[in-house]
Design an enzyme around this catalytic site. Structure first.
Site, short mmCIF file in Angstrom:
data_model
loop_
_atom_site.label_atom_id
_atom_site.label_comp_id
_atom_site.label_asym_id
_atom_site.label_seq_id
_atom_site.Cartn_x
_atom_site.Cartn_y
_atom_site.Cartn_z
N CYS A 52 -8.87 10.54 -1.91
CA CYS A 52 -9.50 9.90 -3.04
C CYS A 52 -8.85 8.53 -2.84
O CYS A 52 -8.55 8.11 -1.75
CB CYS A 52 -9.08 10.65 -4.35
N ARG A 53 -8.41 7.84 -3.95
CA ARG A 53 -8.10 6.56 -3.98
C ARG A 53 -6.68 6.53 -3.48
O ARG A 53 -6.10 5.73 -2.84
CB ARG A 53 -8.40 5.75 -5.03
#
Length: 103
Positions: A66-67
């Site tokens: 993810c981020r």
């Protein structure tokens, strides 16, 4: 679930013929780019995420990011609860990714 550093993730992925890369970020975040070959499963869209998760092949190895690494860790835990044993979370997520990117 196994948390892997950037280096460990890249090395393990490069040697894994049974790998699938999962990006659990939103559409807006994907505009920043993504790791080539990644399939998007936006974890912030829980109904669609779970529907897709139930269709995943439990024999595959899932490399999830993810981020920053928090949502992908959560996704790995969900996958594990669905019987998917081999999940690898990218520590630091896409923010710290220094490998190949696609826009």
């Amino acid at each position: 679930m196994e948390d892997l550093s950037q280096k460990e993730w890249r090395e393990k992925l490069a040697e894994d013929a049974n790998a699938m890369i999962i990006d659990v970020r939103s559409d807006e975040e994907l505009e920043e780019g993504f790791i080539p070959g990644a399939k998007q499963m936006d974890i912030r869209n829980p109904n669609e995420f779970m529907e897709t998760a139930h269709q995943l092949d439990t024999s595959k190895n899932y490399y999830v990011y993810c981020r920053s690494g928090a949502r992908s860790s959560q996704a790995c835990a969900i996958f594990n609860s669905l019987g998917i044993k081999n999940t690898y979370n990218l520590e630091g997520g896409f923010m710290e990714w220094d490998g190949e990117k696609t826009k």
